[in-house]
Design a protein around this motif. Structure first.
Motif, mmCIF file in Angstrom:
data_model
loop_
_atom_site.group_PDB
_atom_site.id
_atom_site.type_symbol
_atom_site.label_atom_id
_atom_site.label_comp_id
_atom_site.label_asym_id
_atom_site.label_seq_id
_atom_site.Cartn_x
_atom_site.Cartn_y
_atom_site.Cartn_z
ATOM 1 N N SER A 1 -4.407 0.961 -2.445
ATOM 2 C CA SER A 1 -3.163 1.509 -3.075
ATOM 3 C C SER A 1 -3.250 0.947 -4.331
ATOM 4 O O SER A 1 -3.921 -0.222 -4.646
ATOM 5 C CB SER A 1 -1.877 1.540 -2.410
ATOM 6 O OG SER A 1 -2.151 1.873 -1.291
ATOM 7 N N THR A 2 -2.188 1.158 -5.234
ATOM 8 C CA THR A 2 -1.937 0.678 -6.529
ATOM 9 C C THR A 2 -1.367 -1.066 -6.382
ATOM 10 O O THR A 2 -0.611 -1.118 -5.266
ATOM 11 C CB THR A 2 -0.934 1.394 -7.489
ATOM 12 O OG1 THR A 2 0.183 1.296 -6.935
ATOM 13 C CG2 THR A 2 -1.516 2.897 -7.753
ATOM 14 N N LEU A 3 -1.433 -1.808 -7.247
ATOM 15 C CA LEU A 3 -0.789 -3.220 -7.209
ATOM 16 C C LEU A 3 0.898 -2.839 -6.962
ATOM 17 O O LEU A 3 1.210 -3.761 -6.184
ATOM 18 C CB LEU A 3 -1.071 -3.901 -8.749
ATOM 19 C CG LEU A 3 -0.503 -5.155 -8.470
ATOM 20 C CD1 LEU A 3 -1.030 -6.279 -7.456
ATOM 21 C CD2 LEU A 3 -0.790 -5.944 -9.861
ATOM 22 N N GLY B 1 -0.444 -8.089 6.607
ATOM 23 C CA GLY B 1 -0.366 -7.011 7.455
ATOM 24 C C GLY B 1 -0.287 -5.813 6.422
ATOM 25 O O GLY B 1 -0.895 -4.805 6.315
ATOM 26 N N SER B 2 0.903 -5.853 5.726
ATOM 27 C CA SER B 2 1.285 -4.788 4.866
ATOM 28 C C SER B 2 0.401 -4.573 3.637
ATOM 29 O O SER B 2 -0.001 -3.417 3.160
ATOM 30 C CB SER B 2 2.634 -5.095 4.270
ATOM 31 O OG SER B 2 2.608 -6.460 3.207
ATOM 32 N N TYR B 3 -0.340 -5.740 3.401
ATOM 33 C CA TYR B 3 -1.336 -5.646 2.118
ATOM 34 C C TYR B 3 -2.393 -5.013 2.691
ATOM 35 O O TYR B 3 -3.131 -4.114 2.193
ATOM 36 C CB TYR B 3 -1.659 -7.124 1.759
ATOM 37 C CG TYR B 3 -2.963 -7.301 0.970
ATOM 38 C CD1 TYR B 3 -2.869 -6.466 -0.460
ATOM 39 C CD2 TYR B 3 -4.247 -7.770 1.540
ATOM 40 C CE1 TYR B 3 -4.172 -6.720 -1.033
ATOM 41 C CE2 TYR B 3 -5.273 -7.839 0.805
ATOM 42 C CZ TYR B 3 -5.304 -7.100 -0.720
ATOM 43 O OH TYR B 3 -6.382 -7.111 -1.344
ATOM 44 N N LEU B 4 -2.983 -5.377 4.140
ATOM 45 C CA LEU B 4 -4.196 -4.626 4.443
ATOM 46 C C LEU B 4 -3.983 -3.318 4.761
ATOM 47 O O LEU B 4 -4.940 -2.425 4.413
ATOM 48 C CB LEU B 4 -4.423 -5.365 6.055
ATOM 49 C CG LEU B 4 -4.908 -6.776 5.792
ATOM 50 C CD1 LEU B 4 -5.143 -7.318 6.984
ATOM 51 C CD2 LEU B 4 -6.325 -6.899 4.968
ATOM 52 N N GLU B 5 -2.609 -2.812 4.930
ATOM 53 C CA GLU B 5 -2.381 -1.176 5.021
ATOM 54 C C GLU B 5 -2.403 -0.666 3.790
ATOM 55 O O GLU B 5 -2.623 0.692 3.558
ATOM 56 C CB GLU B 5 -1.107 -1.129 5.742
ATOM 57 C CG GLU B 5 -1.009 -1.805 7.143
ATOM 58 C CD GLU B 5 0.572 -1.537 7.686
ATOM 59 O OE1 GLU B 5 1.358 -1.053 6.838
ATOM 60 O OE2 GLU B 5 0.558 -1.793 9.098
#
Length: 224
Positions: A92-94, A84-88
């Protein structure tokens, strides 16, 4: 609501079953985290959950099934938080992606120490549950492997580091979080997240560079 479904106290039969199941899962999580699981009985667990013994069998066949469900529940919560945090932050940057993922995992496991102990191997459990725990960690590693293959070039994807790197990261992260929740690592939440993120990024960059250096000679050998 179906015609035959009865409501008690504002809750349907299905909702009451789910509430009782959640109570059993919570009681089991406590017993597992406190290293008391091998002495647990259905009767003692139901007493802890404040339920009649007959309600245990409406959700679980035996204690092993309940323990496996606890591990699966925690692993699912951790995985969902990380994804979920990745999808949000997918645009953004890596660095932002990595920090948000680490923060999500730390917050799930740090908010409830029992979850960290049970999922990350901080307490001994039965052989059948140990297999379930390894499978859960393997699943989280697989998620990280797939992410690494998306953000790095083909050199890393084709190298063994594509698998060993994420496994190393997951193992190291698990031990670090365990040390933190046990009070052996005296860091603030923010510092813990910053440090783990820095290590994730450093290892990813180094692994990619090593893979490229390995891949270059192989590519030359393939030239006509």
């Amino acid at each position: 609501m179906t015609g035959g479904e009865r409501i008690y106290g504002g809750a349907s039969a299905a909702a009451r079953v789910e509430k009782r199941r959640a109570s059993l899962l919570d009681a089991a999580l406590t017993e597992m985290a406190e290293s008391r699981w091998r002495a647990v009985t259905v009767a003692s667990l139901c007493s802890e959950a404040r339920l009649n013994k007959r309600y245990f069998y409406e959700s679980f066949d035996d204690l092993d099934q309940l323990a496996n469900a606890v591990i699966e529940l925690v692993a699912t919560e951790v995985g969902a938080a990380a994804i979920g945090s990745y999808l949000e932050t997918v645009e953004s940057t890596l660095g932002v992606q990595a920090r948000n993922a680490v923060a999500a995992v730390v917050d799930v496991l740090g908010a409830d120490r029992r979850k960290a102990l049970v999922l990350l191997g901080g307490v001994p459990i039965a052989t059948s549950q140990d297999a379930q725990r390894r499978a859960a960690i393997s699943g989280l590693t697989t998620v990280l492997v797939e992410h690494a293959r998306k953000i790095h070039d083909v050199a890393l994807e084709s190298d063994s580091l594509a698998s060993t790197g994420p496994a190393f990261v997951i193992g190291g992260t698990a031990q670090t979080i365990l040390s933190w929740v046990n009070g052996d690592l005296l860091l603030s939440r923010e510092q813990l997240i910053d440090d783990i993120t820095a290590l994730w990024l450093a290892l990813g960059e180094s692994a990619s560079g090593i893979a490229r250096s390995r891949f270059a000679p192989q590519a030359r050998d393939l030239l006509p």
